[in-house]
Design a protein around this motif. Sequence first.
Motif: not given
Length: 186
Positions: A2-3, A71, A5-6, A75, A153, A67-68, A156, A64
């Motif tokens: 995930h990091r 997630t 991807s960010l 979240q 972001r 996935h982003l 997250n 990604d």
Amino acid sequence: MHRRSLRHLDRYLRDSKKILDSWDAYSDEHTDLDGWPHDDHSYGHRQSRRDADTAQAFETIRADARHLLATAERQLTIVPTDSVQTRWVYQLGVLHAALDRLDTLHEEWLSTRDSLPADTKPGTPSFDDALAQHHAECWSHLDDWATHGHVLREINSAARHAPSPLAPPPAVTAASTPGRAVSARR
């Protein structure tokens, strides 16, 4: 993952902003007061370059992107309701719709590319014109990602600062006052 991807998202947001800022400067300089280009051919060529550069920048997060989004949706379930921005759900919807459309356009491009004559390769007018048309069709959806991608972001960050659902409730401590004990929640 995930990091990473960010980080890719951050790179796309940074690169797409540079591309758009450059385009805006070019457009301002090469159009009249009503917004009409001074030279249609040059303007169209530069616009195609903007579209292609933005599409290339998006390739860093294409794999990604789902996935982003998934997630961020997970979240949101742990972020306290009073911390959720009302625009976040809308922005996630815009990103989903844009990604769905980009996937459809990508499939259409692959079909178009496969239907071109065998001698049509990159650098030939037929190939380059078809690719430029594809990039033009994608651009507004790529711009949606550039405009709203920061929400991933933000969500997250809010989730990282949210209290853990597994954490025990705040401790009850005895506070002493003259003559009696009082329980206080912290």
